[in-house]
Design a protein around this motif. Structure first.
Motif, PDB file in Angstrom:
ATOM      1  N   THR A  67      11.222   5.019   4.271  1.00  0.00           N
ATOM      2  CA  THR A  67       9.825   5.132   3.857  1.00  0.00           C
ATOM      3  C   THR A  67       9.740   6.001   2.602  1.00  0.00           C
ATOM      4  N   GLY A  68       9.471   7.285   2.745  1.00  0.00           N
ATOM      5  CA  GLY A  68       9.353   8.173   1.591  1.00  0.00           C
ATOM      6  C   GLY A  68       8.317   9.231   1.854  1.00  0.00           C
ATOM      7  N   PRO A  69       8.357  10.344   1.122  1.00  0.00           N
ATOM      8  CA  PRO A  69       7.487  11.489   1.417  1.00  0.00           C
ATOM      9  C   PRO A  69       6.002  11.243   1.168  1.00  0.00           C
ATOM     10  N   LEU A  70       5.668  10.248   0.346  1.00  0.00           N
ATOM     11  CA  LEU A  70       4.247   9.960   0.100  1.00  0.00           C
ATOM     12  C   LEU A  70       3.763   8.754   0.904  1.00  0.00           C
ATOM     13  N   ALA A  71       4.672   8.032   1.525  1.00  0.00           N
ATOM     14  CA  ALA A  71       4.312   6.820   2.261  1.00  0.00           C
ATOM     15  C   ALA A  71       3.388   7.143   3.429  1.00  0.00           C
ATOM     16  N   TYR A 546       4.633  18.033  -4.221  1.00  0.00           N
ATOM     17  CA  TYR A 546       4.590  19.437  -3.794  1.00  0.00           C
ATOM     18  C   TYR A 546       3.528  19.663  -2.716  1.00  0.00           C
ATOM     19  N   TYR A 547       2.335  19.125  -2.937  1.00  0.00           N
ATOM     20  CA  TYR A 547       1.274  19.326  -1.949  1.00  0.00           C
ATOM     21  C   TYR A 547       1.592  18.625  -0.628  1.00  0.00           C
ATOM     22  N   ALA A 548       2.355  17.544  -0.686  1.00  0.00           N
ATOM     23  CA  ALA A 548       2.724  16.835   0.542  1.00  0.00           C
ATOM     24  C   ALA A 548       3.859  17.532   1.271  1.00  0.00           C
ATOM     25  N   THR A 549       4.898  17.950   0.521  1.00  0.00           N
ATOM     26  CA  THR A 549       6.155  18.374   1.157  1.00  0.00           C
ATOM     27  C   THR A 549       6.458  19.862   1.040  1.00  0.00           C
ATOM     28  N   GLY A 550       5.878  20.520   0.056  1.00  0.00           N
ATOM     29  CA  GLY A 550       6.261  21.896  -0.240  1.00  0.00           C
ATOM     30  C   GLY A 550       7.500  21.989  -1.108  1.00  0.00           C
ATOM     31  N   ILE A 551       8.046  20.846  -1.517  1.00  0.00           N
ATOM     32  CA  ILE A 551       9.230  20.814  -2.374  1.00  0.00           C
ATOM     33  C   ILE A 551       8.768  20.662  -3.819  1.00  0.00           C
ATOM     34  N   GLN A 552       9.229  21.551  -4.673  1.00  0.00           N
ATOM     35  CA  GLN A 552       8.813  21.546  -6.076  1.00  0.00           C
ATOM     36  C   GLN A 552       9.911  20.936  -6.940  1.00  0.00           C
ATOM     37  N   TYR A 553       9.573  19.896  -7.674  1.00  0.00           N
ATOM     38  CA  TYR A 553      10.486  19.281  -8.634  1.00  0.00           C
ATOM     39  C   TYR A 553       9.887  19.359 -10.031  1.00  0.00           C
ATOM     40  N   THR A 554      10.753  19.298 -11.033  1.00  0.00           N
ATOM     41  CA  THR A 554      10.329  18.951 -12.381  1.00  0.00           C
ATOM     42  C   THR A 554      10.642  17.470 -12.586  1.00  0.00           C
TER      43      THR A 554
END
Length: 657
Positions: A67-71, A546-554
């Protein structure tokens, strides 16, 4: 596992079809480095399978469905699901397939980021997942049914909230271009996943989930996803962006036919002609205005690019879709102009569980072989496979699906059919790596030619068709590739085209790994009015992650993950024998010009210039870190990317890599 997982669900579900054993595995160690969906599936498949040797239809093959973190959230068009497997159709063996609809969100709400299917059931089964209640259910009563009846029966048993992946008779008979279907419109269409399901005696996967998806910052997430939805619908956002919504929401992907045909990109008559031909006008808009009954959408999508239709006369039928790929495959490539016939063929393919693209290519290839007197009616068991004869196509399909008569051979796909007939026949097969092309005439646009040729799974636009090339907005071309020549469809500028293709290949991992639709986020012309619009899109997606997972990417970090995933694809196919020779344009592209009417580009389109193309390929290999002579990833480049495990496994299979 972490006490609380955000965005994702934190679990991989593994089902051994041979034994019925069910294992739940913590997914959280993988999520930061591999996101989910396509990227995570690549990582797991490469590490867990003998990718160099496993047979596509053997019990040792596995199917990874992610699926995926935004699915399954309020992010617009977050209903995508991605599958990865060793493929039976394309000789490279790399299988990626993706679909919309509602299955991915249902699987996720059962509590799973990834479903891994291994082994082979002794008898036909379907997998029923209802939150934590997971069962393999006998499916002998469903075996032999089409996808419409299969879905109807399982929904009757389990309720409307049950979302499905299933195969029809084509998958059961292991037709190498059988697909996996969900609902009336959506397919995991390419590479032959349906045949892999069939080889495992797996009729369907049914998911009913009610678990909540926890968000790291829900208020902020809802705000940014609502803004993105409003942006997609905004008629004043930008000329190109807003025109894309108008076309897609009214006519779906067939509505872009004449737009991309301006460069000669639309193939006609088995790629003998190209461009815009008014005789096919009913396949662009009229089919929908006359036969469409309503617009439909995938989960959480404001665009509604799908259509339900009902044809009352000529070729009575009902169904969902079709996509541009279907109208061009069954219409333009076969010289069939009757929209009713194309809709009938689409409905038949969907019910049988057959890839419309490859079936259309099979028909158009046979038509050209017949035209060139390489085959005759005796070879075709009396079928009159002439260009324009939709009735012959309708008659041929069940023979292919059930492998009857000539269908035993044709079920292996156009490339293998032509290979058996000899070198002259292969000249009529418009393919890369054994899989026939989607609706793109690659002599029209040099970047698209490169992308199709290097695609690990064969001719397919969804590996990275470079949007900036065919919208040709200089600001965007410079933004994504560093050169304005990247937007010139006829330019062979080596670095511009190499950078362009690499960029879009990596970009397409974004949607496939997050669980969102690439039509709305990179593949079509949304966010392509200016470089600032593209930056805005990435900024909103980064915030959403970030708002979904708390994981910050560039953005740079994401693209590094995408590049690493691409390296896994490449290592896998070179371990299965692919080299630089397999990244060359097909015979037709190199040796024949293509006449047609289109306002942009030369008429006829000239063949691809091999010397210039290979300079572009050199630049692309350099950008990817692959050896220019062989196309094999360089060990030091893999290690530089943190892919020591890929280098080690590849070098063990290729001692001289």
């Amino acid at each position: 596992m972490k006490d609380t997982v955000y965005g994702n669900m934190g679990t991989i579900l593994r089902v051994d079809l041979s034994t019925g054993k069910i294992i739940r595995e913590d997914s959280t160690p993988y999520l930061k480095d591999w996101i989910g969906g396509r990227c995570l599936a690549h990582y797991l498949l490469f590490n867990e399978l003998d990718v160099a040797r496993v047979g596509p239809l053997s019990p040792e093959n596995r199917i990874y469905i992610g699926t995926g973190p935004l699915a399954g959230t309020t992010f617009p068009s977050s209903g995508r699901t991605h599958a990865c497997f060793i493929a039976p159709l394309n000789y490279s063996g790399w299988g990626d397939s993706n679909c919309g609809g509602h299955f991915g969100p249902a699987l996720k709400r059962c509590g799973f980021d990834m479903l891994v299917l291994s082994g082979k059931a002794p008898k036909p089964v379907y997998l029923h997942i209802k939150n934590d209640d997971i069962k393999l259910v006998p499916a002998e009563d469903l075996w032999g049914k089409g996808t419409i009846d299969t879905q109807a029966e399982l929904i009757a048993r389990h309720g409307e909230r049950c979302k499905l992946l299933c195969i029809g008779q084509a998958g059961e008979h292991q037709v190498l271009f059988a697909n996996v279907r969900t609902e009336m419109t959506n397919s995991m269409g390419r590479c032959g996943l349906g045949a892999v399901f069939g080889s495992k005696n797996l009729k369907a996967v049914a998911a009913q989930g009610t678990k909540p998806i926890r968000l790291f910052k829900p208020k902020e997430y809802y705000a940014v996803t609502k803004q993105l939805r409003d942006d997609l619908l905004d008629p004043k956002f930008g000329k190109v962006h807003s025109a894309t919504y108008k076309v897609m929401s009214n006519w779906g992907t067939p509505g872009i036919t004449n737009l991309i045909g301006t460069t000669g990109m639309v193939p006609i008559r088995n790629w003998q002609q190209c461009g815009i031909d008014p005789k096919f006008s009913r396949l662009v808009h009229s089919w929908n205005t006359e036969h469409g009954t309503r617009r439909e959408s995938c989960f959480s999508c404001p665009v509604h690019c799908h259509s339900a239709y009902a044809v009352k006369d000529g070729y009575p039928t009902r169904g969902g879709g079709p996509e541009y790929e279907t109208t061009t495959a069954l219409g333009h490539k076969c010289d069939v102009t009757d929209d009713r016939a194309v809709l009938k063929l689409n409905s038949m393919c969907n019910d049988y569980g057959l890839d419309t693209v490859e079936f259309g290519a099979l028909c158009s290839t046979l038509m050209e072989l017949r035209e060139r007197n390489i085959i005759d009616r005796d070879y075709l068991n009396g079928l009159d496979m002439q260009f324009g004869n939709a009735d012959a196509m309708i008659e041929l399909m069940p023979q292919v699906v059930f492998r009857k008569g000539l269908g035993k051979t044709l079920a292996d796909g156009p490339w293998r059919v032509c290979k058996r007939l000899g070198e002259e026949a292969l000249h009529s097969c418009y393919h890369q790596k054994g899989m026939c092309a989607t609706g793109v005439e690659t002599r029209s646009t040099i970047g698209s030619m490169l992308q199709f040729a290097v695609s690990p799974r064969g001719s397919h636009h969804l590996n990275g068709l470079p949007t900036a090339e065919w919208v040709n907005i200089p600001d965007i071309a410079i933004k994504v590739a560093g050169y304005k020549e990247a937007g010139d469809v006829r330019s062979y500028h080596p670095q511009a085209k190499a950078n362009l293709v690499k960029y879009y290949e990596d970009m397409f991992f974004l949607s496939d790994s997050l669980g969102i639709c690439k039509f709305n986020f990179g593949h079509l012309a949304y966010w392509h009015d200016s470089g600032k619009d593209l930056d805005y899109m990435y900024d909103q997606i980064i915030k959403s992650i970030y708002y979904a997972t708390g994981i910050q990417y560039t953005v740079k970090e994401l693209f590094q993950i995408f590049d690493r995933s691409n390296q896994i694809e490449r290592a896998s196919i070179v371990m299965r024998g692919c080299r630089r020779k397999d990244d060359q344009p097909n015979w037709k592209c190199l040796h024949e010009s293509c006449p047609g009417q289109h306002p942009v580009g030369p008429i006829p389109l000239p063949p691809i210039d091999s010397k210039k193309y290979n300079r572009v390929l050199d630049a692309y290999y350099e950008a990817r870190g692959w050896d220019k002579e062989t196309g094999i990833p360089k060990t030091r480049q893999l290690k530089k990317r943190g892919l020591d495990f890929v280098a080690q496994k590849m070098n063990a299979a290729l001692p001289h890599a």
